[in-house]
Motif scaffolding. Structure first.
Motif, PDB file in Angstrom:
ATOM      1  N   UNK A  62       0.837  -1.214   0.000  1.00 49.36           N
ATOM      2  CA  UNK A  62       0.000   0.000   0.000  1.00 49.36           C
ATOM      3  C   UNK A  62       0.869   1.261   0.000  1.00 49.36           C
ATOM      4  N   UNK A  63       2.134   1.113   0.430  1.00 47.24           N
ATOM      5  CA  UNK A  63       3.015   2.290   0.468  1.00 47.24           C
ATOM      6  C   UNK A  63       3.936   2.377  -0.745  1.00 47.24           C
ATOM      7  N   UNK A  64       3.835   1.398  -1.604  1.00 44.32           N
ATOM      8  CA  UNK A  64       4.677   1.397  -2.817  1.00 44.32           C
ATOM      9  C   UNK A  64       4.249   2.500  -3.763  1.00 44.32           C
ATOM     10  N   UNK A  65       5.213   3.158  -4.383  1.00 45.65           N
ATOM     11  CA  UNK A  65       4.881   4.154  -5.410  1.00 45.65           C
ATOM     12  C   UNK A  65       4.876   3.459  -6.764  1.00 45.65           C
ATOM     13  N   UNK A  66       3.835   3.678  -7.527  1.00 44.18           N
ATOM     14  CA  UNK A  66       3.801   3.192  -8.904  1.00 44.18           C
ATOM     15  C   UNK A  66       3.944   4.409  -9.797  1.00 44.18           C
TER      16      UNK A  66
END
Ligand SMILES: NC(=O)C1=CN([C@@H]2O[C@H](COP(=O)(O)OP(=O)(O)OC[C@H]3O[C@@H](n4cnc5c(N)ncnc54)[C@H](O)[C@@H]3O)[C@@H](O)[C@H]2O)C=CC1
Ligand SMILES: O=C([O-])C1=[NH+]CCC1
Length: 324
Positions: free
Chosen positions: A11-15
């Motif tokens: 949920x904290x990953x940047x895409x």
């Protein structure tokens, strides 16, 4: 307490998408960054194994996996490239790629970036660096063989760094080549499609080869006395873009000597020596006479992706820091 794992960090990953990257990266920032990483690479400051390549034979595909840690900048990333030349038939890009950008101190995955623009731009930026060190300073005529993604990024990057009066284009399919000329007509006074590679290159000071050809398209007999070639295609041992005469006439400078000797069909088949890496020239270890014929053999190396991804991260990814 639950341990943070890749899955509950998602949920904290940047895409970060291609469109964001295109509006973020500029050649003005990217070219000096790529120059620095090529210098670091040749100075032994980059940990980078030879990339792995898995053939996906039934589908005429290759899956590349490329990873590097630039130790002087402390940046770590891994790029996957699915290279499927027939993808165009399905309306897809021939290179489908992603860059995984990590926090070096923990190995935590911070961002997944679309890799297409990064690949297009960092490859062209590396050619700009090679051209800066290897081409004649008064180069006026640019020739590009190919009319795909790399042809486009090279036209843009080279004209943003040098002033060319004329650009000559050759492409296997004439209609695509003519359409490409129309798209880039603002980049020089003369932009012209040529029906043969000979016509396209015989006056050229700088040449770019960026195709999927498996047989030579650039012939030594057509080259001027003084010319610089950025050879971008033919990145696997069974492909060729340049004939033996061309290889014989040129001093060959690579992004990576190890990659060139293992991966370049032109170098392997012509049994050509690699004079040095472009990083050796940047670092002042080797001097090359610009008035002779020079060839930059670009295979594409992971540290270039690491560098481009780091610029993207610094500009748009960092706003939402990821951590445990
Ligand atoms: N050195 C590096 O760092 C990189 C190299 N590449 C290589 O650069 C080349 C071009 O890549 P893109 O522009 O992204 O691909 P693209 O799919 O956008 O364009 C391919 C080009 O090759 C031409 N072509 C296809 N088959 C041909 C043949 N048999 N003979 C002559 N021309 C042919 C097409 O007309 C088109 O102009 C490929 O070989 C690719 O693998 C791609 C990315 C990075
Ligand atoms: O460096 C790169 O990304 C590639 N080189 C050849 C195909 C893709």
């Amino acid at each position: 307490m639950q341990e943070p794992t890749t899955f509950n960090m998602v949920s904290r990953l940047k895409l970060i998408s291609n469109s964001v990257i295109e509006s973020t990266l500029t050649y003005k920032e990217l070219v000096p960054a790529i120059e620095k990483c090529l210098a670091n690479f040749s100075a032994g400051k980059v940990v980078q194994p030879l990339r792995s390549v898995v053939p996906v034979e039934p589908h005429n595909g290759l899956l590349f996996s490329m990873c590097a840690h630039d130790t002087s900048e402390d940046v770590l990333a891994l790029k996957n490239v699915a290279l499927y030349p027939d993808n165009h038939k399905q309306g897809l890009s021939s290179h489908l790629t992603q860059v995984l950008y990590f926090q070096p101190s923990t190995g935590a995955l911070l961002a997944v970036m679309d890799g297409e623009s990064i690949t297009a731009m960092r490859t062209a930026a590396a050619s700009v660096v090679a051209t800066k060190y290897l081409a004649k300073e008064d180069s006026k005529v640019l020739s590009i063989l190919g009319a795909g993604v790399q042809a486009y990024s090279h036209a843009k990057a080279l004209t943003s760094s040098f002033k060319f009066d004329k650009i000559f284009i050759w492409n296997r399919t004439q209609s695509t080549g003519e359409k490409f000329c129309e798209e880039i007509k603002h980049l020089a006074k003369v932009v012209k499609f040529c029906p043969s590679t000979k016509e396209a290159v015989c006056d050229a000071d700088v040449i770019v080869t960026a195709t999927f050809s498996s047989t030579p398209i650039l012939h030594g007999q057509d080259l001027k006395e003084s010319v610089h070639i950025n050879s971008v295609g033919a990145c696997t041992p069974h492909l060729r873009e340049l004939d033996d005469r061309c290889m014989e006439l040129c001093a060959v400078i690579a992004d990576s000597r190890v990659s060139a000797l293992a991966e370049s069909g032109d170098i392997i088949s012509a049994k050509k020596e690699v004079l040095c890496e472009v990083g050796n020239i940047i670092n002042g270890e080797v001097e090359v006479n610009r008035t002779r014929r020079t060839l930059f053999k670009s295979l594409g190396i992971a540290v270039e992706d690491v560098t481009a991804a780091n610029l993207v991260w610094e500009k748009v990814g960092k706003q939402q820091p990821v951590g445990f």
